[in-house]
Motif scaffolding. Structure first.
Motif, PDB file in Angstrom:
ATOM      1  N   GLU A  74     -16.860  19.829   6.430  1.00 15.46           N
ATOM      2  CA  GLU A  74     -15.588  20.513   6.220  1.00 15.46           C
ATOM      3  C   GLU A  74     -14.450  19.515   6.037  1.00 15.46           C
ATOM      4  O   GLU A  74     -13.461  19.549   6.769  1.00 15.46           O
ATOM      5  N   PRO A  90     -22.385  31.153   7.947  1.00 11.90           N
ATOM      6  CA  PRO A  90     -21.439  31.534   8.993  1.00 11.90           C
ATOM      7  C   PRO A  90     -21.434  30.526  10.143  1.00 11.90           C
ATOM      8  O   PRO A  90     -22.348  29.715  10.274  1.00 11.90           O
ATOM      9  N   SER A  91     -20.403  30.606  10.973  1.00  7.93           N
ATOM     10  CA  SER A  91     -20.274  29.676  12.095  1.00  7.93           C
ATOM     11  C   SER A  91     -21.506  29.720  12.986  1.00  7.93           C
ATOM     12  O   SER A  91     -22.012  30.786  13.303  1.00  7.93           O
ATOM     13  N   GLY A  92     -21.993  28.547  13.341  1.00  2.89           N
ATOM     14  CA  GLY A  92     -23.124  28.476  14.263  1.00  2.89           C
ATOM     15  C   GLY A  92     -24.482  28.576  13.602  1.00  2.89           C
ATOM     16  O   GLY A  92     -25.500  28.633  14.282  1.00  2.89           O
ATOM     17  N   CYS A  93     -24.528  28.568  12.254  1.00  2.00           N
ATOM     18  CA  CYS A  93     -25.813  28.755  11.577  1.00  2.00           C
ATOM     19  C   CYS A  93     -26.600  27.451  11.482  1.00  2.00           C
ATOM     20  O   CYS A  93     -27.738  27.455  11.063  1.00  2.00           O
ATOM     21  N   GLY A  94     -25.990  26.343  11.853  1.00  9.12           N
ATOM     22  CA  GLY A  94     -26.725  25.079  11.875  1.00  9.12           C
ATOM     23  C   GLY A  94     -26.365  24.109  10.766  1.00  9.12           C
ATOM     24  O   GLY A  94     -27.098  23.159  10.518  1.00  9.12           O
ATOM     25  N   LYS A  95     -25.219  24.307  10.117  1.00  9.17           N
ATOM     26  CA  LYS A  95     -24.824  23.416   9.032  1.00  9.17           C
ATOM     27  C   LYS A  95     -24.594  21.999   9.534  1.00  9.17           C
ATOM     28  O   LYS A  95     -25.148  21.038   9.016  1.00  9.17           O
ATOM     29  N   THR A  96     -23.738  21.911  10.558  1.00  6.38           N
ATOM     30  CA  THR A  96     -23.404  20.590  11.089  1.00  6.38           C
ATOM     31  C   THR A  96     -24.650  19.906  11.639  1.00  6.38           C
ATOM     32  O   THR A  96     -24.876  18.718  11.415  1.00  6.38           O
ATOM     33  N   THR A  97     -25.460  20.682  12.342  1.00  8.75           N
ATOM     34  CA  THR A  97     -26.686  20.113  12.908  1.00  8.75           C
ATOM     35  C   THR A  97     -27.553  19.535  11.796  1.00  8.75           C
ATOM     36  O   THR A  97     -28.030  18.395  11.899  1.00  8.75           O
ATOM     37  N   THR A 137     -31.597  25.869  22.622  1.00 12.18           N
ATOM     38  CA  THR A 137     -31.068  26.494  21.409  1.00 12.18           C
ATOM     39  C   THR A 137     -31.847  26.018  20.185  1.00 12.18           C
ATOM     40  O   THR A 137     -31.962  24.819  19.943  1.00 12.18           O
ATOM     41  N   TYR A 141     -32.184  22.091  20.619  1.00 13.30           N
ATOM     42  CA  TYR A 141     -31.341  21.334  21.557  1.00 13.30           C
ATOM     43  C   TYR A 141     -31.968  21.362  22.948  1.00 13.30           C
ATOM     44  O   TYR A 141     -32.742  22.274  23.257  1.00 13.30           O
ATOM     45  N   ALA A 185     -31.420  25.479  16.785  1.00 16.79           N
ATOM     46  CA  ALA A 185     -30.301  25.462  15.842  1.00 16.79           C
ATOM     47  C   ALA A 185     -30.785  25.445  14.400  1.00 16.79           C
ATOM     48  O   ALA A 185     -30.170  26.039  13.528  1.00 16.79           O
ATOM     49  N   ASP A 240     -30.989  22.373  25.615  1.00 15.45           N
ATOM     50  CA  ASP A 240     -30.822  23.623  26.363  1.00 15.45           C
ATOM     51  C   ASP A 240     -31.658  24.759  25.781  1.00 15.45           C
ATOM     52  O   ASP A 240     -31.548  25.903  26.205  1.00 15.45           O
ATOM     53  N   HIS A 282     -17.822  26.648   5.465  1.00 14.45           N
ATOM     54  CA  HIS A 282     -18.207  28.031   5.677  1.00 14.45           C
ATOM     55  C   HIS A 282     -17.415  28.935   4.725  1.00 14.45           C
ATOM     56  O   HIS A 282     -17.438  30.146   4.832  1.00 14.45           O
TER      57      HIS A 282
HETATM   58  N1  LIG Z   1     -25.165  19.878  21.659  1.00 13.93           N
HETATM   59  C1  LIG Z   1     -25.608  21.150  21.578  1.00 13.93           C
HETATM   60  N2  LIG Z   1     -26.361  21.682  22.563  1.00 13.93           N
HETATM   61  C2  LIG Z   1     -26.811  22.953  22.480  1.00 13.93           C
HETATM   62  N3  LIG Z   1     -26.576  23.768  21.450  1.00 13.93           N
HETATM   63  C3  LIG Z   1     -25.839  23.310  20.433  1.00 13.93           C
HETATM   64  C4  LIG Z   1     -25.307  21.976  20.442  1.00 13.93           C
HETATM   65  N4  LIG Z   1     -24.607  21.781  19.306  1.00 13.93           N
HETATM   66  C5  LIG Z   1     -24.698  22.935  18.623  1.00 13.93           C
HETATM   67  N5  LIG Z   1     -25.431  23.854  19.287  1.00 13.93           N
HETATM   68  C6  LIG Z   1     -25.766  25.206  18.834  1.00 13.93           C
HETATM   69  O1  LIG Z   1     -26.543  25.106  17.667  1.00 13.93           O
HETATM   70  C7  LIG Z   1     -26.158  26.080  16.721  1.00 13.93           C
HETATM   71  C8  LIG Z   1     -25.768  25.437  15.419  1.00 13.93           C
HETATM   72  O2  LIG Z   1     -24.616  24.646  15.621  1.00 13.93           O
HETATM   73  P1  LIG Z   1     -23.875  23.893  14.455  1.00 13.93           P
HETATM   74  O3  LIG Z   1     -22.821  23.052  15.056  1.00 13.93           O
HETATM   75  O4  LIG Z   1     -24.864  23.187  13.602  1.00 13.93           O
HETATM   76  O5  LIG Z   1     -23.235  25.102  13.653  1.00 13.93           O
HETATM   77  P2  LIG Z   1     -22.345  25.096  12.350  1.00 13.93           P
HETATM   78  O6  LIG Z   1     -23.101  25.840  11.328  1.00 13.93           O
HETATM   79  O7  LIG Z   1     -21.907  23.726  12.001  1.00 13.93           O
HETATM   80  O8  LIG Z   1     -21.124  25.992  12.787  1.00 13.93           O
HETATM   81  P3  LIG Z   1     -19.543  25.827  12.503  1.00 13.93           P
HETATM   82  O9  LIG Z   1     -19.280  26.402  11.166  1.00 13.93           O
HETATM   83  O10 LIG Z   1     -18.930  26.658  13.575  1.00 13.93           O
HETATM   84  O11 LIG Z   1     -19.209  24.375  12.603  1.00 13.93           O
HETATM   85  C9  LIG Z   1     -25.066  26.890  17.375  1.00 13.93           C
HETATM   86  O12 LIG Z   1     -25.637  28.041  17.926  1.00 13.93           O
HETATM   87  C10 LIG Z   1     -24.547  25.990  18.449  1.00 13.93           C
HETATM   88  O13 LIG Z   1     -24.068  26.755  19.537  1.00 13.93           O
END
Ligand SMILES: Nc1ncnc2c1ncn2[C@@H]1O[C@H](COP(=O)(O)OP(=O)(O)OP(=O)(O)O)[C@@H](O)[C@H]1O
Ligand SMILES: [Mg+2]
Lengths: 379, 219, 238
Positions: free
Chosen positions: A162, A36-43, A15, A11, A17, A13, A195
């Motif tokens: 989800e 787990p939350s934040g592991c990058g699934k949505t990304t 990160t 990202y 991901a 910033d 998750h």
């Molecule tokens: N727009 C963004 N800018 C910077 N960092 C981001 C952005 N979107 C997500 N992240 C970071 O990237 C990482 C992965 O985010 P992501 O949304 O893919 O997680 P996730 O696995 O879907 O989590 P969750 O189960 O909570 O939805 C996280 O650390 C999140 O903080």
């Protein structure tokens, strides 16, 4: 069908991901992205329809790099359902479901027909719901309309983040079942984010387990449970993974086929003889070819001394239908306090016998920490 | 009573003042809506947060400046530009300016506050930014924009009364003349008519607001 | 930061223009007001606004709160409804009506201003308390707070920003309406503007208009700062 090749996402910033993951989803498969939350699934999921630009690597859809396609065209070819549902409140159920068809300039008749079909598929009466607005629906109904909308233009690929996240556990369970049934019919290629390990095991043909942007294990759910690759996977699937794997296995896989049976009009003396010879305390009673009738116990046989099986047997008996999960069978055995459970097909024909001992040894087998060895699982 | 007599003998004139008043409102608020909504959409765009803040702040300051003072400041400005500094034009300009804040702010907030999940869903299904604006954001913003317009119109009906000081015609005329000549009947006639007008228009716009609210958003 | 710059630029223009005209001295066709004149009228303006506003707060806040009390709710609809309708009525209409009723003079001007300023204060005081989430009150009751404790520790602090916003709106409107109050015998900067308008001397109009605008903007900014300071930190947005 969908192929990720060393895909990375950093990202703006800084990160990281997603840290270079590679895997392939076959046509008609439901692939769960788990972690787990934040592991990058949505990304990861959003890079497939380019809602999030890929930093490095490639994603191929049917062999074509998705960056070579027009992003809006690409998205219209993929159903998209999100946790927040995101139904448009100023549009009726019909208009919501027809969103992509409208973008694709379908005729009104086609849209109407499609909306009705999808509502039927979702188990919602079209006449009742098609003209309603989202505020007039319950949470579960909204979620269904959200899924129906993502199926709007019959896309070969579905992305679901989800999709059952926003509803109560009971409704969620039902929607999962229904969705699995639907998927059996429509056979889409699905990327499904969750998750929840239980949801992953239930829904997935394959599970991709992510951790901090890395793909830790990509395998069938049964294998994930039976042969976790490392400590993280083991912890993530939980200490009750044996129980979880019982959910995946069917009674058919653990039962003894063609157990010894007797008939109602056989005389008790010969039955007692068989019991002594075989060294068993019970026998299953069948009639009319192979229809399950009940049990007969050694004690009862000896007490009655003589007569027919019909006089000494226990008629009211529990049985499991083929296709029942081992977890359910185990529950029945524990609740009814029985050590054996006959397995029958839909017409009450005896198929086999499940014993508590068999179950026990099976559990022992899946517990082999070295992994590798686990019962063959058919889904 | 003398007020009755006055109304009875001057209803044609009163009618034309009312029409003038309404015409002033119609012209100025049409412009105000056009400018306010366009500007509101523009500043709600991505990466324009700073511009938006400044524009909204300016519009807010605009509202605090007393109308009589604004008229006073507009006059020399217009004559410096060789435009008429008395009458219809300065009145319309002032009313457009006063109409800005409610419309602009409501448009901006309504668009910004559309649930991100909805925009995400739209994008995910392959809508272009334009389609998202036209099919999702704007329809959802319409009731809020309408509320802003209603607010602007009510404010402007009041300010249009004051515009009589710079030579605009309208229901301010009898009030102004009545005050200068101590004619109670004229003052009351003007005050009552303009108040009733404001209440009526406010009520009508409230109905319109409801009518323009998309079906699914009504409570 | 940008806001500050905009504010400073605007104020500089208003004040600069005032000074520029005042410094011109006697001209052939007009006699500009002196600093003393402007200062005196600015003071009068403030005095009218101040008195009217204090009266409005003194009546509006207690009345607004009073009609939210249990048992008093039956008065809420007529009183708040009247305030709402009253705000729709143009300020000039209210001022003008006062002339025949109260006669011509400083006091009538203040009463007219008071009536018009009362409405936003009253309405916001009512709304500030009435719009508090009932769950909050419920939980306060559940914890055993007395009625007075709830009023003082929960309702008033939560309503305070809303009431302050009403006072600010009311004051800004009052500054504007005060320019018109000159028509019924008030004093203030409106007098300079009106004299200019009657005599058709643009410079004189501006000499009244520019400081009026400055006064309004300064008061609004000060009250805005005060409002922010009065808002409990937990209620502030991001
Ligand atoms: N727009 C963004 N800018 C910077 N960092 C981001 C952005 N979107 C997500 N992240 C970071 O990237 C990482 C992965 O985010 P992501 O949304 O893919 O997680 P996730 O696995 O879907 O989590 P969750 O189960 O909570 O939805 C996280 O650390 C999140 O903080
Ligand atoms: Mg996520």
């Amino acid at each position: 069908m969908i192929k990720l090749e060393n895909v990375k996402k950093v990202y703006p910033d800084g990160t990281e991901a997603v840290k270079g993951i590679t895997f392939e989803i076959n046509e008609g498969e439901l692939c769960v992205l788990l972690g787990p939350s934040g592991c990058g699934k949505t990304t990861t999921m959003k890079m497939i329809n380019r809602l999030i630009p890929i930093t490095e690597g490639h994603i191929y859809i049917d062999g074509t790099d998705n960056r070579e396609m027009d992003e809006n065209e690409l998205r219209r070819e993929m159903g998209y359902a999100i946790q927040e549902i995101g139904l448009f409140p100023h549009m009726t159920v019909r208009e919501n479901i027809a969103t992509v068809p409208t973008l694709k300039n379908w005729s009104d008749d086609e849209k109407e027909e499609r909306a009705r079909n999808l509502l039927n598929l979702m188990g919602m009466d079209p006449d009742e719901f098609i003209d309603k607005y989202p505020t007039e629906l319950s949470g579960g109904q909204r979620q269904r309309v959200g899924v129906a909308r993502s199926l709007g233009a019959d896309p070969p690929i579905m992305l679901m983040d989800e999709p059952f996240g926003a509803i109560d556990p009971i409704t969620r369970d039902r929607l999962q079942d229904e969705f699995l049934k639907i998927q059996n019919e429509i056979q889409k290629t699905i990327v499904f984010v969750t998750h929840d390990i239980n949801e992953a095991i239930k829904m997935g043909d394959k599970v991709a387990l992510l951790k901090e942007g890395e793909l830790i294990q990509y395998s069938q759910p049964a294998e994930l449970l039976a042969a976790p690759k490392n400590r993280f996977v083991r912890d993530f699937v939980g200490s009750d993974r044996t129980l979880k794997s019982l959910r995946l296995m069917k009674v058919d896989e653990a039962m003894k086929e063609s157990p010894r049976v007797v008939k109602e009009d056989q005389d008790l003396e010969s039955v007692g003889q068989i019991m002594r010879e075989e060294g068993v305390n019970y026998l299953i009673v069948v009639e009319n070819g192979n229809k399950l009738k009940g049990w007969i116990n050694r004690e009862d046989v000896e007490e009655a001394g003589q007569g027919r099986v019909a006089d000494a047997m226990v008629r009211d008996t529990e049985a499991a239908e083929t296709g029942t999960s081992l977890a359910n069978a185990l529950t029945v055995m524990l609740e009814r306090d029985v050590a054996n459970l006959p397995v029958v097909d839909g017409d009450n024909n005896l198929k086999g016998l499940l014993t508590f001992n068999d179950l026990q040894s099976l559990i022992g087998e899946t517990y082999t920490e070295s992994g590798g060895k686990h019962p063959e699982v058919s889904k | 009573m003398e007020v009755w007599q006055y109304i009875n003998s001057h209803w044609v004139t009163i009618g034309s003042w009312t029409m003038d008043h309404l015409w002033l409102i119609l012209v100025s608020n049409s412009f105000a809506v056009f400018i306010g909504v366009s500007l509101g959409i523009f500043i709600s765009g991505k990466g324009r947060e700073e511009v938006a803040d400044t524009v909204l702040y300016l519009a807010g300051i605009m509202m605090t400046i007393p109308s009589l003072a604004l008229f006073g400041l507009l006059m020399p400005l217009l004559s410096a530009l060789n435009l008429p500094s008395l009458g219809f034009l300065p009145a319309v300009i002032a009313l457009i300016l006063y109409g800005q804040l409610p419309i602009l702010r409501n448009t901006y907030t309504a668009i910004r506050e559309v649930d991100p999940a909805m925009i995400e869903a739209g994008r995910g299904m392959g809508m272009t930014s334009r389609q998202i604006l036209l099919k999702i954001k704007l329809p959802l913003a319409v009731p809020v924009i309408m509320a802003g317009l209603r607010n602007a119109v009510v404010i402007n009906i009041g300010i249009a009364t004051i515009a009589v000081f710079i030579g605009a015609r309208g229901l301010g005329v009898p009030i102004f003349r009545g005050l200068r000549t101590s004619r109670t009947d004229m003052i009351i006639t003007g005050a009552v008519f303009v108040s009733v007008l404001a209440l009526l228009v406010d009520g009508l716009l409230a109905l319109a607001e409801r009518k323009f609210t998309p079906e699914g958003l009504k409570k | 930061m940008r806001r500050r710059i905009v504010l400073v630029i605007l104020l500089s223009i208003f004040i600069g223009v005032t000074i520029w005209i005042t410094e011109m001295g006697s001209l052939k066709y007009m006699e500009p007001k002196t600093y003393t004149d402007i200062g005196r009228q600015a003071w009068n303006h403030l005095k009218m606004v101040g008195i009217a506003e204090l009266l409005a707060i003194g009546v509006g806040v207690p009345l607004g709160i009073f009609v939210t009390r249990p048992g008093m709710k039956k008065f809420a609809t007529p009183i708040v409804g009247t305030a709402n309708v009253g705000q729709t009525i143009p300020s000039l209409a209210v001022i003008a009506i006062m002339a025949p009723i109260l006669g011509y003079g400083f006091n009538s001007a203040i009463i007219a201003l008071f009536v018009y300023s009362l409405l936003p204060v009253l309405r916001n005081s009512y709304a500030g308390i009435n719009d508090i989430d009932p769950a909050i009150i419920e939980s306060a009751k559940g914890m055993g707070m007395s009625r007075t404790q709830i009023a003082l520790r929960i309702e008033l602090p939560l309503a305070r920003p809303v009431i302050m916003a009403g006072i600010r709106t009311s004051t800004v409107i009052c500054v504007g309406t005060a320019t018109l109050a000159v028509l019924v015998g008030g004093e203030g900067l409106g007098k300079i503007i009106l004299t200019g308008l009657y005599t058709q001397i643009p410079l004189l109009i501006v000499q009244g208009a520019a400081p009026t605008a400055a006064l309004a903007v300064i008061l609004d900014t000060l009250l805005g700062g005060f409002e922010a300071a009065m808002t409990p930190r937990g209620l502030k947005k991001g």
